[in-house]
Design a protein around this motif. Structure first.
Motif, PDB file in Angstrom:
ATOM      1  N   GLY A 132      -7.387 -10.739  -5.616  1.00 45.97           N
ATOM      2  CA  GLY A 132      -8.587 -10.415  -4.853  1.00 45.97           C
ATOM      3  C   GLY A 132      -8.413 -10.436  -3.359  1.00 45.97           C
ATOM      4  O   GLY A 132      -9.365 -10.154  -2.637  1.00 45.97           O
ATOM      5  N   GLY A 133      -7.216 -10.756  -2.865  1.00 46.92           N
ATOM      6  CA  GLY A 133      -6.938 -10.677  -1.439  1.00 46.92           C
ATOM      7  C   GLY A 133      -6.403  -9.294  -1.095  1.00 46.92           C
ATOM      8  O   GLY A 133      -6.388  -8.381  -1.915  1.00 46.92           O
ATOM      9  N   CYS A 134      -5.931  -9.133   0.145  1.00 45.94           N
ATOM     10  CA  CYS A 134      -5.370  -7.843   0.549  1.00 45.94           C
ATOM     11  C   CYS A 134      -4.469  -8.048   1.751  1.00 45.94           C
ATOM     12  O   CYS A 134      -4.455  -9.108   2.381  1.00 45.94           O
ATOM     13  N   CYS A 135      -3.694  -7.013   2.066  1.00 41.19           N
ATOM     14  CA  CYS A 135      -2.919  -7.002   3.300  1.00 41.19           C
ATOM     15  C   CYS A 135      -3.108  -5.652   3.981  1.00 41.19           C
ATOM     16  O   CYS A 135      -3.268  -4.617   3.319  1.00 41.19           O
ATOM     17  N   VAL A 136      -3.128  -5.663   5.306  1.00 45.32           N
ATOM     18  CA  VAL A 136      -3.405  -4.478   6.113  1.00 45.32           C
ATOM     19  C   VAL A 136      -2.287  -4.308   7.127  1.00 45.32           C
ATOM     20  O   VAL A 136      -1.949  -5.255   7.850  1.00 45.32           O
ATOM     21  N   ALA A 137      -1.711  -3.103   7.177  1.00 49.33           N
ATOM     22  CA  ALA A 137      -0.652  -2.797   8.144  1.00 49.33           C
ATOM     23  C   ALA A 137      -1.227  -1.992   9.294  1.00 49.33           C
ATOM     24  O   ALA A 137      -1.930  -1.002   9.085  1.00 49.33           O
ATOM     25  N   HIS A 138      -0.936  -2.432  10.516  1.00 49.92           N
ATOM     26  CA  HIS A 138      -1.293  -1.719  11.743  1.00 49.92           C
ATOM     27  C   HIS A 138      -0.016  -1.602  12.565  1.00 49.92           C
ATOM     28  O   HIS A 138       0.387  -2.564  13.225  1.00 49.92           O
ATOM     29  N   GLY A 139       0.641  -0.455  12.527  1.00 55.10           N
ATOM     30  CA  GLY A 139       1.873  -0.298  13.287  1.00 55.10           C
ATOM     31  C   GLY A 139       2.943  -1.253  12.807  1.00 55.10           C
ATOM     32  O   GLY A 139       3.418  -1.164  11.671  1.00 55.10           O
ATOM     33  N   SER A 140       3.325  -2.211  13.654  1.00 51.24           N
ATOM     34  CA  SER A 140       4.357  -3.185  13.294  1.00 51.24           C
ATOM     35  C   SER A 140       3.774  -4.518  12.840  1.00 51.24           C
ATOM     36  O   SER A 140       4.517  -5.465  12.585  1.00 51.24           O
ATOM     37  N   MET A 141       2.459  -4.605  12.728  1.00 59.19           N
ATOM     38  CA  MET A 141       1.798  -5.846  12.332  1.00 59.19           C
ATOM     39  C   MET A 141       1.220  -5.724  10.925  1.00 59.19           C
ATOM     40  O   MET A 141       0.706  -4.666  10.555  1.00 59.19           O
ATOM     41  N   VAL A 142       1.310  -6.814  10.179  1.00 60.06           N
ATOM     42  CA  VAL A 142       0.688  -6.882   8.856  1.00 60.06           C
ATOM     43  C   VAL A 142      -0.200  -8.113   8.814  1.00 60.06           C
ATOM     44  O   VAL A 142       0.261  -9.230   9.079  1.00 60.06           O
ATOM     45  N   HIS A 143      -1.470  -7.897   8.497  1.00 59.88           N
ATOM     46  CA  HIS A 143      -2.438  -8.988   8.405  1.00 59.88           C
ATOM     47  C   HIS A 143      -2.748  -9.227   6.936  1.00 59.88           C
ATOM     48  O   HIS A 143      -3.060  -8.285   6.197  1.00 59.88           O
ATOM     49  N   ILE A 144      -2.664 -10.481   6.516  1.00 62.30           N
ATOM     50  CA  ILE A 144      -2.811 -10.839   5.106  1.00 62.30           C
ATOM     51  C   ILE A 144      -4.031 -11.732   4.936  1.00 62.30           C
ATOM     52  O   ILE A 144      -4.233 -12.686   5.693  1.00 62.30           O
ATOM     53  N   TYR A 145      -4.836 -11.390   3.923  1.00 64.19           N
ATOM     54  CA  TYR A 145      -6.064 -12.124   3.639  1.00 64.19           C
ATOM     55  C   TYR A 145      -6.036 -12.607   2.197  1.00 64.19           C
ATOM     56  O   TYR A 145      -5.627 -11.867   1.295  1.00 64.19           O
ATOM     57  N   ASP A 146      -6.478 -13.851   1.985  1.00 62.20           N
ATOM     58  CA  ASP A 146      -6.575 -14.347   0.620  1.00 62.20           C
ATOM     59  C   ASP A 146      -7.888 -13.875  -0.005  1.00 62.20           C
ATOM     60  O   ASP A 146      -8.661 -13.132   0.622  1.00 62.20           O
TER      61      ASP A 146
END
Length: 441
Positions: A132-146
């Motif tokens: 039920g979490g996700c991860c989001v890529a923006h250019g060279s950054m990846v943001h991870i959410y639980d």
């Protein structure tokens, strides 16, 4: 010796609760209460016959009521994070999740919340996690959410553009990134979703040496194989295969002449066919190439391309593709959200276009539109501008649409953990859609 009577008394943080063993059994064997019902449990009661647990009594009452009614009611004075922490202690997180949202159904989805991103600029990709979490890529950054949508430490790849993301499990993600000339880096790596630290870096072996490369689209098979499209500087164009457990390269399907594999936009493992679908699509290439690769026989067992097709807009602008094993077909979509179907039993066949949902009326939008497709539990999903369409049934009839007014066009979406995540391009925001739990009768 376990609980021997049906009535059970707890002293939780100084507050007395009384329930039944039948209610506690609803927690399941993997919970703390399930362990208490086991005959080998040795927790002792006090002189008054109570089990003392030094936890938050307010949250305990909410969780106990959840076990009684299968419904979750959270009073305003109890923070959600506090309840989740206590649910984790008692082994009831799955129960809380099930009470907050139900089994996934595209026709019953409701917008749950929207999260503003932390990085400027357009998003690259969003991938739903298994829990039920996700991860989001923006250019060279990846943001991870639980699954509680709390952000973990981000992954910063020092200006290496992220091309794709894939979840191995709830604790590990695979990133594919671009090679930087002169640096000898790029490729793929496994990162911890909780700490953002690199766990393992994958290599491409060519002519008895490790080569730097650009990794693109990713896919995974149930027998722990990782597939990635690869572009190198020494003829390492094709699809690489790695063992997820050992991290070693175990195969490589080199790109044949006059075809495209290394620039693939999408990979999809087909378990029934034991093949990998590889799709290179417009506008990455002037032509579209879709094929099925059999790694056992080391050959391309099916292929389709628009080379030589009539030079119409519909035929030339295939934007995404997804294989449908049950119907032996590949579904494609163009920028007008026309769905097309290609027979996988005949190589080189034509596209059978269906114009049920021609929303653009023959006009291209001012900004380029790149629709995406997903198939989940017998439902087909297609993104177009700021909405996602849901198609059902053997004829793929349009049954519902998901839309919100804030954030601009949808550049990517993903389904997993009984949630749909939609990433918007203009305002750096992503939406979370959930299916409401069914009513209790």
């Amino acid at each position: 010796m376990g609980i021997q009577t049906d009535r059970v008394r707890f002293n939780v943080g100084g507050r007395i609760f009384e329930t039944t063993a039948t209610t506690l059994a609803n927690a399941g064997r993997n919970s703390m209460f399930g362990a208490m019902l086991d005959e080998n449990w040795n927790l002792q009661t006090s002189n008054s016959g109570e089990y003392f647990i030094d936890r938050n009594p307010d949250c305990f009452g909410v969780l106990l009521d959840l076990l009684r009614t299968q419904e979750l009611y959270l009073p305003s004075h109890i923070p959600e994070k506090l309840l989740y922490r206590e649910a984790l202690y008692f082994g009831l997180l799955d129960h809380v999740r099930s009470a907050k949202w139900g089994q996934f159904d595209g026709n019953r989805l409701r917008l749950s919340s929207s999260i503003s991103g932390q990085a400027p600029g357009d998003g690259t990709a969003i991938r739903a996690g298994p829990d039920g979490g996700c991860c989001v890529a923006h250019g060279s950054m990846v943001h991870i959410y639980d699954w509680m949508l709390e952000e973990h430490p981000p992954i910063n790849l020092d200006y290496q553009r992220v091309n794709d993301i894939g979840w191995i499990d709830s604790e590990n993600v695979v990133l594919s990134v671009c090679e930087r000339l002169g640096r000898g880096d790029g490729g793929m790596g496994i990162f911890s979703s909780s700490t953002g630290k690199l766990q393992h870096k994958f290599q491409v072996m060519h002519q008895n040496g490790a080569k730097s490369f650009t990794a693109g689209a990713l896919s995974f098979s149930p027998d722990y194989k990782i597939f990635s499209s690869c572009r190198g500087r020494s003829n390492e164009y094709g699809i690489g295969v790695w063992d997820q457990i050992t991290g070693k390269q175990i195969d490589f399907f080199y790109e044949p002449a006059h075809w495209s594999l290394g620039d693939a936009d999408k990979l999809q493992w087909l378990q029934g066919n034991n093949c990998l679908m590889v799709a290179t699509l417009f506008p990455r290439k002037d032509n579209c190439y879709i094929s099925l690769l059999d790694f056992r026989e080391k050959k391309m067992v099916w292929h389709w391309s628009d080379i030589g097709a009539p030079l119409t807009v519909d035929e030339k602008r295939v934007r995404d593709a997804i294989a449908m094993e049950e119907s032996n077909s590949v579904c494609v979509v163009n920028e007008y959200e026309d769905l097309g179907f290609i027979d996988m039993r005949i190589s080189g066949g034509s596209v059978r276009w269906s114009s049920r949902s021609r929303l653009m009326k023959g006009k291209m939008p001012e900004e380029p539109c790149y629709p995406k497709l997903a198939l989940h539990e017998g439902q087909l999903f297609s993104s177009m501008n700021d909405c996602i369409s849901v198609f059902c049934g053997p004829d793929w009839v349009l049954t519902s649409r998901l839309r919100r007014s804030y954030g601009g066009s949808i550049c990517d979406f993903s389904i997993g953990g009984d949630r749909l995540f939609a990433l918007h391009s203009e305002e750096n925001v992503f939406d979370i859609w959930e299916t409401p739990p069914p009513p209790i009768i």
